[in-house]
Design a protein around this motif. Sequence first.
Motif, PDB file in Angstrom:
ATOM      1  N   THR A 224      -4.024 -12.157   0.635  1.00 52.49           N
ATOM      2  CA  THR A 224      -2.617 -11.781   0.822  1.00 52.49           C
ATOM      3  C   THR A 224      -1.755 -12.382  -0.291  1.00 52.49           C
ATOM      4  O   THR A 224      -1.885 -13.559  -0.632  1.00 52.49           O
ATOM      5  N   ASP A 242      -8.337  -9.078   3.602  1.00 53.30           N
ATOM      6  CA  ASP A 242      -6.918  -8.786   3.817  1.00 53.30           C
ATOM      7  C   ASP A 242      -6.179  -8.904   2.486  1.00 53.30           C
ATOM      8  O   ASP A 242      -6.009  -9.992   1.945  1.00 53.30           O
ATOM      9  N   THR A 244      -3.052  -7.616   2.094  1.00 55.27           N
ATOM     10  CA  THR A 244      -1.653  -7.334   2.404  1.00 55.27           C
ATOM     11  C   THR A 244      -0.729  -8.053   1.416  1.00 55.27           C
ATOM     12  O   THR A 244      -0.862  -9.258   1.200  1.00 55.27           O
ATOM     13  N   GLY A 245       0.175  -7.306   0.810  1.00 52.49           N
ATOM     14  CA  GLY A 245       1.129  -7.909  -0.117  1.00 52.49           C
ATOM     15  C   GLY A 245       0.564  -8.227  -1.483  1.00 52.49           C
ATOM     16  O   GLY A 245       1.275  -8.783  -2.334  1.00 52.49           O
ATOM     17  N   LYS A 264      -7.707  -4.488   4.765  1.00 52.17           N
ATOM     18  CA  LYS A 264      -6.274  -4.197   4.687  1.00 52.17           C
ATOM     19  C   LYS A 264      -5.857  -4.122   3.220  1.00 52.17           C
ATOM     20  O   LYS A 264      -6.026  -5.087   2.466  1.00 52.17           O
ATOM     21  N   PRO A 266      -2.993  -2.732   0.015  1.00 53.19           N
ATOM     22  CA  PRO A 266      -1.610  -2.373  -0.307  1.00 53.19           C
ATOM     23  C   PRO A 266      -1.473  -0.842  -0.399  1.00 53.19           C
ATOM     24  O   PRO A 266      -2.454  -0.135  -0.594  1.00 53.19           O
ATOM     25  N   SER A 267      -0.272  -0.373  -0.284  1.00 59.58           N
ATOM     26  CA  SER A 267      -0.007   1.061  -0.367  1.00 59.58           C
ATOM     27  C   SER A 267      -0.485   1.621  -1.706  1.00 59.58           C
ATOM     28  O   SER A 267      -0.271   1.013  -2.758  1.00 59.58           O
TER      29      SER A 267
END
Length: 276
Positions: A224, A242, A244-245, A264, A266-267
């Motif tokens: 993250t 993960d 994320t971010g 998980k 990122p877009s």
Amino acid sequence: MGDKVFQILAGCLGAFALFAVSNSAFAENDLKRMAEIKEKGGCPSCDLRLAELRFLNVENADFSRANLREVDLKEAILPNANFQRADFRRAEAERADFSGSDFTDATMRSVDLEKANLSNAKFEDTDLREADLNTTILTGTAFDGSDIRNASFIRSVAENASFKGAKMDEVNLERVDLSNANFENARLRQAKLDRIKAHNTNFANADFSGVRLVSADLTGANLTGVDFDGALLRRTRLVGADLTGATNLDPSRILGACGDENTKLPSGIKLIKCSY
């Protein structure tokens, strides 16, 4: 002509004899020094530069603030020793046992610790630039806040180790077992992480700018907030990881990296499903 040859030979033999006596004196001095260290339980603030202390065996020894520059400590057994603020620059300590020892604030640039046992040791705020830490045992070892730039850890075992906030630019961690280690806020710019095993490792908010992650296994890793600017992820396993971010992931530099339904991302970032 014969007399000149004789004189040259005599001179050489004399120099050799002087060298042998000198070496013998140094060896005798080092043996005395080792005996004193054993008797006193260490040598804090001592000047031990260039000393031959190979095979020295003392538990809980105190070498705090000692000058150990270019000392020979190969295969020494010094568990739970105090080396706080010691000068270890260019020291040789291959296959030494420093398990549980404290190197906080020590100066250890270019130290050779290859194949040493450093489990549960403390290297907090330590200067380990260009150190040789290849094939070392680093289980539970703490490197928090240390400067480890350009050091090499190839094939070491660093499970549950901590590198929080460490400077690790251009470090070589190839084939290192980093499972459950902590790299939170560490700086790993241009580091080589090929073939690492980093199961459930915490890399939160680390700087991965220019990092190489080739055939690496980051199963369950916490990535993250990681900065991946210029990083290469080739055949990197990210099952359950993960991200994320995470920032600056370049899809063109994600080559064969894979994940699963628990990864998980990122877009805008997609991975193939792991089949290996």
